[in-house]
Scaffold this active site. Structure first.
Site, short mmCIF file in Angstrom:
data_model
loop_
_atom_site.label_atom_id
_atom_site.label_comp_id
_atom_site.label_asym_id
_atom_site.label_seq_id
_atom_site.Cartn_x
_atom_site.Cartn_y
_atom_site.Cartn_z
N ASN A 104 0.86 -1.19 0.00
CA ASN A 104 0.00 0.00 0.00
C ASN A 104 0.89 1.23 0.00
O ASN A 104 2.03 1.19 0.47
CB ASN A 104 -0.89 0.01 1.25
CG ASN A 104 -1.87 1.17 1.25
OD1 ASN A 104 -2.40 1.55 0.20
ND2 ASN A 104 -2.11 1.76 2.40
N HIS A 106 0.83 5.21 1.38
CA HIS A 106 0.08 6.01 2.36
C HIS A 106 0.69 7.41 2.42
O HIS A 106 1.93 7.55 2.45
CB HIS A 106 0.17 5.32 3.73
CG HIS A 106 -0.57 6.05 4.80
ND1 HIS A 106 -1.94 5.95 4.95
CD2 HIS A 106 -0.15 6.92 5.75
CE1 HIS A 106 -2.32 6.71 5.95
NE2 HIS A 106 -1.26 7.32 6.46
N SER A 133 4.73 6.83 2.37
CA SER A 133 5.33 5.55 2.77
C SER A 133 4.73 4.41 1.97
O SER A 133 3.52 4.39 1.73
CB SER A 133 5.03 5.25 4.25
OG SER A 133 5.34 6.34 5.07
N ASP A 142 -2.49 0.26 8.27
CA ASP A 142 -1.34 1.17 8.09
C ASP A 142 -0.19 0.84 9.05
O ASP A 142 0.69 1.69 9.28
CB ASP A 142 -1.75 2.65 8.25
CG ASP A 142 -2.77 3.10 7.21
OD1 ASP A 142 -2.74 2.55 6.09
OD2 ASP A 142 -3.59 3.98 7.51
C1 GRF Z 1 -2.78 8.61 -2.47
O1 GRF Z 1 -2.48 9.81 -1.78
C2 GRF Z 1 -2.43 7.43 -1.61
O2 GRF Z 1 -1.34 7.67 -0.75
C3 GRF Z 1 -3.67 7.24 -0.80
O3 GRF Z 1 -4.72 7.51 -1.71
C4 GRF Z 1 -4.26 8.42 -2.71
C5 GRF Z 1 -4.56 7.80 -4.05
O4 GRF Z 1 -4.45 8.72 -5.11
N1 GRF Z 1 -3.71 5.92 -0.22
P1 GRF Z 1 -4.66 8.25 -6.64
O5 GRF Z 1 -6.03 7.62 -6.75
O6 GRF Z 1 -3.56 7.29 -6.97
O7 GRF Z 1 -4.57 9.50 -7.45
#
Ligand code: GRF
Length: 186
Positions: A104, A106, A133, A142
């Site tokens: 993932n 984050h 991260s 997370d």
């Molecule tokens: C990103 O900021 C990611 O860290 C979080 O959700 C957002 C996804 O953005 N988990 P996108 O859909 O890839 O533009």
């Protein structure tokens, strides 16, 4: 063994787009709601599926959702999953089936600021910097092993939107590289 990667999305799909353009082969895109990311997948010619979530409360049957996701991934013989803005928490059976094989991204420097409002929370804390991260997904939301992080500065006058945009620009550089590295280790 040749890895088969699925990307799970719920939002804008900018990370998905960056992963696709980096040359990492994506075998399947899965969304939990209609979203722009599905259009990104369609335009890229990647097989896509919608496992639609209609209950957006915490009384959602998470296990039933996880079972649907697992059945889909098994049908496509998926071996590795990268969440890219997927907004539904994963539970068993998909978590244990893909233990150590779900990444993932984050928008904070984990373990600081976990949770769904990381950017808002970090702004409220008044810190000079934050970051993004990449971590493995476990039942501890997370809280799984962090494999890479990148620092992002916070500027005076930043809003949640301006800061998140700056973080996402770094995510798009970091995530494709880390996915590729982690796939190579499998
Ligand atoms: C990103 O900021 C990611 O860290 C979080 O959700 C957002 C996804 O953005 N988990 P996108 O859909 O890839 O533009």
């Amino acid at each position: 063994m040749q890895q088969k990667l699925a990307i799970f999305v719920s939002g804008d799909g900018t990370n998905l787009q960056a992963i696709f353009f980096s040359g990492v082969r994506i075998h399947l895109v899965v969304a939990d709601r209609p979203c722009r990311a599905l259009e990104v997948a369609r335009e890229a010619g990647i097989p896509l599926a919608l496992v639609e979530r209609t209950d957006f409360t915490s009384s959602l049957d998470y296990e039933a959702h996880a079972k649907q996701l697992l059945a889909l991934c098994e049908r496509y013989q998926i071996t590795f999953i990268a969440l890219a803005g997927y907004k539904t928490i994963l539970v068993d059976p998909i978590l244990s089936h893909y233990a150590g094989k779900i990444l993932n991204i984050h928008p904070s420097m984990l373990p600081s600021f976990p949770g769904p409002h990381a950017v808002r929370d970090v702004l409220a804390a008044g810190l000079p910097g934050t970051g993004c991260s990449v971590h493995y997904v476990t039942a501890d939301v997370d809280g799984g092993r962090v494999v890479a992080r990148k620092v992002v500065p916070i500027y005076a006058g930043d809003s949640e939107a301006s800061l998140h945009a700056r973080i996402k620009a770094e995510e798009r550089l970091l995530y494709p590289r880390v996915i590729s590295e982690e796939l190579a280790k499998q």
